[in-house]
Design a protein around this motif. Structure first.
Motif, PDB file in Angstrom:
ATOM      1  N   ASP A 238       0.925  -1.071   0.117  1.00 38.03           N
ATOM      2  CA  ASP A 238      -0.003  -0.110  -0.034  1.00 38.03           C
ATOM      3  C   ASP A 238       0.858   1.234  -0.043  1.00 38.03           C
ATOM      4  O   ASP A 238       0.670   2.135  -0.647  1.00 38.03           O
ATOM      5  CB  ASP A 238      -0.779   0.055   1.228  1.00 38.03           C
ATOM      6  N   TYR A 239       2.096   1.089   0.729  1.00 40.81           N
ATOM      7  CA  TYR A 239       2.715   2.324   1.021  1.00 40.81           C
ATOM      8  C   TYR A 239       3.514   2.590  -0.525  1.00 40.81           C
ATOM      9  O   TYR A 239       3.527   3.968  -0.750  1.00 40.81           O
ATOM     10  CB  TYR A 239       3.985   2.247   2.034  1.00 40.81           C
ATOM     11  N   VAL A 240       3.916   1.643  -1.161  1.00 36.73           N
ATOM     12  CA  VAL A 240       4.833   1.588  -2.401  1.00 36.73           C
ATOM     13  C   VAL A 240       3.901   2.217  -3.475  1.00 36.73           C
ATOM     14  O   VAL A 240       4.211   3.183  -4.222  1.00 36.73           O
ATOM     15  CB  VAL A 240       5.541   0.542  -2.514  1.00 36.73           C
ATOM     16  N   CYS A 241       2.538   1.626  -3.337  1.00 36.43           N
ATOM     17  CA  CYS A 241       1.655   1.936  -4.481  1.00 36.43           C
ATOM     18  C   CYS A 241       1.401   3.543  -4.429  1.00 36.43           C
ATOM     19  O   CYS A 241       1.393   4.251  -5.380  1.00 36.43           O
ATOM     20  CB  CYS A 241       0.359   1.285  -4.457  1.00 36.43           C
ATOM     21  N   LYS A 242       1.240   4.055  -3.135  1.00 35.65           N
ATOM     22  CA  LYS A 242       0.905   5.255  -3.069  1.00 35.65           C
ATOM     23  C   LYS A 242       2.143   6.489  -3.476  1.00 35.65           C
ATOM     24  O   LYS A 242       2.000   7.554  -3.333  1.00 35.65           O
ATOM     25  CB  LYS A 242       0.463   5.736  -1.617  1.00 35.65           C
ATOM     26  N   LEU A 243       3.139   5.638  -3.785  1.00 36.95           N
ATOM     27  CA  LEU A 243       4.620   6.673  -3.929  1.00 36.95           C
ATOM     28  C   LEU A 243       4.163   7.001  -5.312  1.00 36.95           C
ATOM     29  O   LEU A 243       4.813   7.946  -6.070  1.00 36.95           O
ATOM     30  CB  LEU A 243       5.795   5.620  -3.634  1.00 36.95           C
ATOM     31  N   TRP A 244       3.522   6.168  -6.215  1.00 34.61           N
ATOM     32  CA  TRP A 244       3.388   6.424  -7.647  1.00 34.61           C
ATOM     33  C   TRP A 244       2.068   7.429  -7.764  1.00 34.61           C
ATOM     34  O   TRP A 244       1.392   7.721  -6.817  1.00 34.61           O
ATOM     35  CB  TRP A 244       2.796   5.058  -8.398  1.00 34.61           C
TER      36      TRP A 244
END
Lengths: 411, 411
Positions: A199-205
């Motif tokens: 979830d964290y990595v996805c929101k970096l995009w």
């Protein structure tokens, strides 16, 4: 047993710590990849939806798009065509590592479905990308059978969590969905870590998740309690009808059209004509604008039925995507329609339906309650819980995943 | 199996509806009674705590109060002295209906403990009253073995939900606590209904639940993620030390003092002297004011350790009450102390500790995550989830309930 006991009774924190470190590393890797894959999916779907809505003539080409997807899956994707059920089957009786091609193929198939105007979701794609990515680590890290089960759970958890922006729901969904009526606690830690990282990595995009709010929540009284139970029963029936319709159309296409790539062609013709006949695109694609509307304004009472029909038909014809966003749509619009005879706030009924129809169709009541809390806030938590649990109880023992094993009957 | 399958495949909603109606009636009855019993408990504890704080000399009489509780349990309560473990044992291997006297005895014992200054909780009392009340319906309604298991779950769920004002946490706690590492879905509906009814009825009485708030929640980043995991490990160790200390003192008193009513007398002398020596009552009773403070201001770093010692000693000596509110205290103050080396907001660390130490000691991570959301709001949900799950993983395989069966190892 004795040596196990000894291990537990000496300093159980040492194996726990090694276990934590091992799975933390794996979850960081899988989470980062699955989260990025979900971001790519969300970004592509956003583009495909915008393009379709700006160039509606493209829907006429749906049969051709379907034919391409059908051909690709028929000649390159026969090893991954079972989709979510394949993940469940590999979990229950491990045979082959999930081929990595599941990830690009389902991404391609889902974007094509949405670009040309099929009615489908996206969680299936996210979950399959997550699962396919995760399972490659089984090979690379030479993991054993038990570890592989955890790997598959992390993949599902990471994909689900990141595509909807709901880490706790994703973590519990992956644990709940494998066996009906049982939750796997041995993978709890890995599932949570994988979900949070993805979830964290996805929101970096540069993507965004739709925001909903359910703030108008009346106190629980004997009457509102009763309304919540009645709503839950209807949401359960909605979820069951969706499962049954999907199975029905899948079987129909399989028995009537022997050459698989032709199925989406025929299905595509019917859908394109239907869209032309009713003159609106509100029942195809993800349908997010209608979901948002369901929280705010009165809609047609039959919206949920048409979406149910469009989606089960689209998926039955072999298009790719998922069931969950359409289930949100069906639930939210059904909840919206219930306001005519259940005196609860529209936004509350829409929110309850959003998660409860999904809980009913996938048999994951606790994940769906958590999802409601993550998406709509904690105010309506008790209503969401009642709706999900009652809907789960009333959807029968078969959901949309035919490979789900019944671990414990519902009553 | 075949006839079962047939039943499911025809119209599964008819048996579901009958099942719903049956359990709804039972849950209304049990919920109303257990909720009222919790209200009586909360009201009595409020009175006892106020009286003690206004008349601190009464703590000198703790050995006498303990002697009375010890005598009453020795001569009238031997059939109910195992408390929460008795409920778990009857659930796993049903033998005798829980005697109704468990309810008044534990209410009496708990109020005495708190009036004279023992350090204990209240959920044990609420759960035992709920369980004892619920099990009478087994007799009256002539329920079979499977139904009785659900009845016991409703009792636990109703008692827990109403004493803390957290219906979803109560419902899931009752399902999670029976078997470590497994959740019972067949009782899900009844557990939720019982919890919601009990919570509603309890709030009709003139009692109030303490309100907490965790609003200052930083975004998840790699660093805060790591902090949450470290905090979770420490909370898990805290929960494990509490379990071990309680078992240690229980065994110590049992082996050294053969006549049970003498145990609380000796224990009471020690506690009264200790309170006199350290000159504060903040480590006895429920400790709610200190719990509230832990969210707002710096406290002594050793508060959690002293509370752990006081409570495990009090319960080991045979006083009645429960472990959960002291576990909240230990967790919230431990979280408060962690602020010195983990740069997270105090209120967030206190809230995480509040639920995670409890999750670790009772092996109920999902119930505790839901409890955090119900008590503190959804903002910190991911932090609460990580803390509870990591703490659960690090507390070893024995919790405070020695009758809890290990259904699935933690890793």
């Amino acid at each position: 047993m004795t040596s196990e006991d000894k291990k537990f009774n000496s300093i159980p924190q040492i194996p726990s710590f090694i276990y934590l470190c091992k799975w933390l590393v794996i979850c960081l890797l899988i989470g980062a990849l699955a989260g990025s894959a979900s971001a790519a999916l969300l970004y592509s779907l956003h583009w495909a939806t915008d393009y379709r809505e700006a160039h509606k003539w493209i829907i006429a080409l749906l049969p051709i798009g379907g034919f391409i997807v059908g051909l690709v899956y028929h000649y390159y994707g026969s090893s991954v065509v079972k989709g979510n059920n394949q993940l469940l089957e590999e979990f229950h009786s491990p045979e082959h590592i999930i081929p990595f091609r599941m990830a690009p193929l389902v991404l391609f198939g889902t974007v094509m479905t949405h670009l040309f105007g099929g009615s489908a979701g996206r969680e299936g794609s996210a979950v399959q990308m997550g699962g396919a990515i995760a399972d490659q680590f089984t090979k690379w890290f030479k993991l054993n059978k038990d570890d592989r089960k955890i790997i598959i759970i992390i993949g599902v958890s990471a994909g689900f969590a990141s595509v909807f922006g709901t880490p706790l729901a994703g973590a519990v969904f992956a644990l709940e969905v494998m066996v009906l009526g049982r939750m796997r606690y041995d993978a709890l830690l890995a599932s949570v870590l994988g979900a949070v990282v993805a979830d964290y990595v996805c929101k970096l995009w540069p993507i965004h998740h739709t925001h909903y709010g359910v703030d108008l929540v009346p106190d629980i009284t004997p009457l509102t309690f009763l309304y919540a139970i009645i709503a839950g029963i209807l949401f359960g029936l909605g979820g069951m009808f969706f499962s049954k319709a999907t199975h029905f159309f899948t079987t129909l296409f399989k028995t009537k059209v022997k050459y698989p790539p032709l199925r989406p062609v025929i299905g595509g013709v019917v859908i394109a004509l239907a869209v032309y006949a009713i003159g609106t695109t509100k029942y195809i694609g993800l349908g997010v604008p209608t979901i948002v509307d369901a929280f705010n304004m009165p809609l047609n009472w039959y919206d949920f039925a048409l979406k149910l029909l469009f989606t089960s038909f689209t998926l039955g014809a072999g298009y790719k995507g998922g069931e969950v966003t359409p289930l949100f749509y069906i639930g939210a619009t059904l909840g919206n329609a219930l306001v005519w005879f259940l005196p609860l706030p529209t936004e509350l009924l829409a929110g309850m339906g959003f998660v409860a129809v999904f809980a009913a169709a996938t048999n994951t009541p606790i994940a769906c309650t958590l999802m409601a809390i993550e998406l709509f806030g904690a105010k309506g938590a008790v209503y969401f819980g009642i709706a999900c649990v009652v809907a789960y109880m009333f959807s029968g023992h078969s959901g949309i995943y035919s490979s789900q094993i019944v671990g414990s009957p519902k009553h």
